[in-house]
Design an enzyme around this catalytic site. Structure first.
Site, mmCIF file in Angstrom:
data_model
loop_
_atom_site.group_PDB
_atom_site.id
_atom_site.type_symbol
_atom_site.label_atom_id
_atom_site.label_comp_id
_atom_site.label_asym_id
_atom_site.label_seq_id
_atom_site.Cartn_x
_atom_site.Cartn_y
_atom_site.Cartn_z
ATOM 1 N N ASP A 103 -16.319 -11.354 1.539
ATOM 2 C CA ASP A 103 -15.243 -12.326 1.561
ATOM 3 C C ASP A 103 -14.240 -11.828 2.613
ATOM 4 O O ASP A 103 -14.243 -10.644 2.964
ATOM 5 C CB ASP A 103 -14.617 -12.388 0.165
ATOM 6 C CG ASP A 103 -13.327 -13.160 0.163
ATOM 7 O OD1 ASP A 103 -13.349 -14.341 0.551
ATOM 8 O OD2 ASP A 103 -12.284 -12.583 -0.214
ATOM 9 N N ASP A 105 -10.338 -13.011 3.217
ATOM 10 C CA ASP A 105 -8.938 -12.804 2.828
ATOM 11 C C ASP A 105 -8.840 -11.987 1.551
ATOM 12 O O ASP A 105 -9.442 -12.337 0.542
ATOM 13 C CB ASP A 105 -8.243 -14.156 2.632
ATOM 14 C CG ASP A 105 -8.217 -14.947 3.931
ATOM 15 O OD1 ASP A 105 -7.742 -14.391 4.930
ATOM 16 O OD2 ASP A 105 -8.699 -16.091 3.944
ATOM 17 N N GLU A 398 4.134 9.985 -5.729
ATOM 18 C CA GLU A 398 4.457 11.175 -6.532
ATOM 19 C C GLU A 398 3.854 12.421 -5.875
ATOM 20 O O GLU A 398 2.735 12.811 -6.194
ATOM 21 C CB GLU A 398 3.855 11.032 -7.942
ATOM 22 C CG GLU A 398 4.300 9.835 -8.742
ATOM 23 C CD GLU A 398 5.610 10.072 -9.484
ATOM 24 O OE1 GLU A 398 6.079 11.234 -9.522
ATOM 25 O OE2 GLU A 398 6.159 9.101 -10.013
HETATM 26 N N1 RBF Z 1 -1.008 9.092 -13.166
HETATM 27 C C1 RBF Z 1 -1.904 8.231 -13.690
HETATM 28 O O1 RBF Z 1 -1.558 7.448 -14.554
HETATM 29 N N2 RBF Z 1 -3.198 8.218 -13.250
HETATM 30 C C2 RBF Z 1 -3.649 9.065 -12.301
HETATM 31 O O2 RBF Z 1 -4.825 8.992 -11.934
HETATM 32 C C3 RBF Z 1 -2.740 10.004 -11.751
HETATM 33 N N3 RBF Z 1 -3.135 10.879 -10.803
HETATM 34 C C4 RBF Z 1 -2.242 11.772 -10.277
HETATM 35 C C5 RBF Z 1 -2.648 12.668 -9.297
HETATM 36 C C6 RBF Z 1 -1.751 13.568 -8.739
HETATM 37 C C7 RBF Z 1 -2.228 14.527 -7.700
HETATM 38 C C8 RBF Z 1 -0.410 13.582 -9.162
HETATM 39 C C9 RBF Z 1 0.576 14.543 -8.588
HETATM 40 C C10 RBF Z 1 0.007 12.686 -10.120
HETATM 41 C C11 RBF Z 1 -0.900 11.774 -10.706
HETATM 42 N N4 RBF Z 1 -0.510 10.895 -11.711
HETATM 43 C C12 RBF Z 1 -1.403 9.984 -12.222
HETATM 44 C C13 RBF Z 1 0.909 10.588 -11.812
HETATM 45 C C14 RBF Z 1 1.610 11.196 -12.941
HETATM 46 O O3 RBF Z 1 1.466 10.289 -13.993
HETATM 47 C C15 RBF Z 1 3.034 11.282 -12.445
HETATM 48 O O4 RBF Z 1 3.152 12.376 -11.616
HETATM 49 C C16 RBF Z 1 3.987 11.340 -13.568
HETATM 50 O O5 RBF Z 1 4.013 10.071 -14.154
HETATM 51 C C17 RBF Z 1 5.379 11.746 -13.103
HETATM 52 O O6 RBF Z 1 6.223 10.639 -12.960
HETATM 53 MG MG MG Z 2 8.823 13.413 -10.017
#
Ligand code: RBF
Ligand code: MG
Ligand code: ADP
Length: 481
Positions: A103, A105, A398
């Site tokens: 697809d 778009d 993050e």
């Molecule tokens: N949060 C998720 O909900 N799912 C993820 O797959 C996920 N992977 C992350 C990977 C890395 C390297 C980092 C640093 C953070 C990840 N987090 C993930 C985010 C994490 O939930 C977040 O750092 C906290 O919510 C802090 O606000």
């Molecule tokens: Mg933070």
């Protein structure tokens, strides 16, 4: 046949630990099993009994594997095709395909931004305000259907035809600005280089398709067939477009893999009897795509070998190199969750002014280098997205710096160069499993950043340079891959 297998899967048969002589004298069978996706190779021992030799992915050892399970089937025997009488009816394994129908778009092109831009301006002129939450209602529809939805929902004082004739020139002016989605060029180049036939099937009129792809080098020549919504009787979700593509390619519908971002597109593909991978272009919509054979987060996550197609060969030690992109600014306060809840601090940047850059990159885990103005340059792994585990409302970045600091550095200038991709953002059954995964991401990034491919960026002047007025240096490079 051996060559075929090797070509399709990019693996040698006898590489340790899969030594299995004497190879050339055996007859080979390609098998598929729901437990050992995607494909493995076997020799026949006795009636209905096979020795597994090698898999494209997961097979642990060369085990004797009797055809006890009803879910195993032979896909190919010595290059010909043969199915066992025990072939399962369960739809738990994926089918081998020989072509890919794309697809346009929302799948190859990032059209959503342009649609919002045009509707914002048009509705603004009529004293109304475009509500982005309406986007899913028009996704994948034909231009006429989409226009009719908007005329009705916003109570516009014009007919659908009048509305279309006003907005069409507004769209045409913006086509040159539509970017390829991350992974689109990579996919087209890869399939091209392996001689896998590709087609384009869009609900847009043929003329608009041609205009849109003319801005993307090498695209038009890559498609053996292009079909627009105006070239068939009914657009998606009717299967007409896809069936017409298959007919013109001379390939059975069941041997076609459709890649689609919209629900009508997925319905059309399944009704046509094709395999369908969904790549939803709107966030938090995955649960709606149950009809698709697989739902992925972005084209970067496509695993072609699952469909018997040549796998991408550009992954390096569990990482995918991307064209680097840059983002920076003073570190601000986040949710206060990183250190407290996860024991993993993440230095948050303000997203103000960076919305276009952030929306351009698929949610997922990336890594690169982080420069702190007074402290130096550090390895960094980060998440972009909505943190499904915490279900944030805003897409955010993050970054976790892979270094122990003695104190906080709020307010300090942080510069990031993002050089690689690790995995899609995911939800987790428990906080522990999320934390464990983030630590695994950290280890992958830590190791990969020592490879020359990535380590060179440590010296990028952006990381140490003067503070620029606008922070970001360049943002659009990911879509070059
Ligand atoms: N949060 C998720 O909900 N799912 C993820 O797959 C996920 N992977 C992350 C990977 C890395 C390297 C980092 C640093 C953070 C990840 N987090 C993930 C985010 C994490 O939930 C977040 O750092 C906290 O919510 C802090 O606000
Ligand atoms: Mg933070
Ligand atoms: P917030 O929600 O305010 O971002 P966190 O608990 O995520 O709070 O902590 C992030 C802060 O911790 C950063 O802004 C920074 O000042 C500090 N910090 C200390 N070590 C690190 C690190 N290794 N990576 C990122 N931030 C760190």
């Amino acid at each position: 046949f051996c060559n075929f297998f090797e070509k399709m899967h990019g693996v040698g048969f006898c590489s340790p630990p899969f030594q299995f002589p004497p190879f050339p004298k055996q007859r080979f069978f390609m098998l598929k099993h729901s437990l050992f996706s995607p494909v493995f190779l076997a020799t026949k021992r006795r009636k209905s009994q096979y020795s597994l030799l090698h898999s494209g992915a997961l097979l642990p050892v060369n085990t004797n594997y009797a055809m006890r399970s009803s879910r195993i089937r032979i896909i190919s025997e010595g290059g010909g095709v043969c199915m066992t009488e025990k072939m399962s009816t369960a739809n738990t394994f994926k089918t081998l395909v020989s072509c890919v129908i794309l697809d346009l778009d929302g799948t190859l092109l990032s059209t959503d931004g342009i649609v919002s831009e045009v509707l914002k301006v048009f509705l603004g002129k009529h004293g109304k305000q475009w509500d982005g939450r309406e986007a899913h209602k028009i996704l994948g529809k034909t231009p006429f259907e989409a226009a009719a939805v908007i005329v009705e929902d916003y109570g516009l004082p014009c007919s659908t035809i009048e509305f279309i004739s006003e907005i069409t020139p507004m769209f045409s002016d913006l086509w040159c600005k539509i970017k390829a989605l991350p992974g689109a060029n990579r996919l087209i180049k890869h399939l091209n280089s392996h001689g896998v036939p590709m087609a384009l099937a869009s609900n847009s009129p043929r003329e608009s398709i041609e205009a849109k792809i003319s801005y993307h080098k090498g695209w038009k020549e890559s498609f053996a067939v292009i079909i627009g919504g105006d070239e068939v009787r009914t657009g998606k979700p009717s299967p007409d477009i896809f069936l017409e593509v298959a007919k013109r390619l001379g390939i059975e519908p069941s041997s076609c893999l459709v890649i689609e971002d919209s629900l009508p597109g997925v319905t059309a593909g399944k009704t046509a009897g094709m395999e369908v991978v969904a790549v939803p272009s709107l966030p938090k919509q995955t649960h709606r795509y149950t009809a698709a054979d697989e739902v992925i987060n972005s084209l970067l996550d496509l695993q072609l070998e699952k469909w018997g197609l040549p796998p991408f060969e550009d992954w390096v030690e569990s990482t995918l190199p991307i064209d680097p992109w840059y983002i920076g600014g003073p570190v601000i306060k986040g949710f206060g969750r990183g250190s407290k809840v996860l024991g993993i601090p993440t230095a948050n940047l303000s997203t103000k002014g960076y919305e276009p850059v952030i929306s351009e990159h698929p949610a997922g885990v990336y890594f690169g280098w982080a420069g702190l103005s007074t402290r130096g340059v550090f390895k960094m792994v980060m998440n972009i997205g909505w943190n499904p585990y915490f279900n944030n409302t805003e897409k955010a970045i993050e970054p976790w710096l892979l270094h122990e600091f003695n104190d906080d550095f709020y307010g300090e200038e942080l510069r990031l160069v993002i050089v690689g991709y690790i995995r899609p953002e995911a939800n987790f059954p428990s906080l522990e499993s999320l934390i464990e995964k983030i630590h695994e991401d950290g280890k992958i990034a830590e190791r990969a950043l020592d490879l020359p491919l990535y380590s060179n960026y440590k010296d990028d002047i952006y990381l140490k340079g003067e503070i620029l007025n606008d922070g970001a240096r360049s943002s659009n490079s990911l879509n070059l891959i």
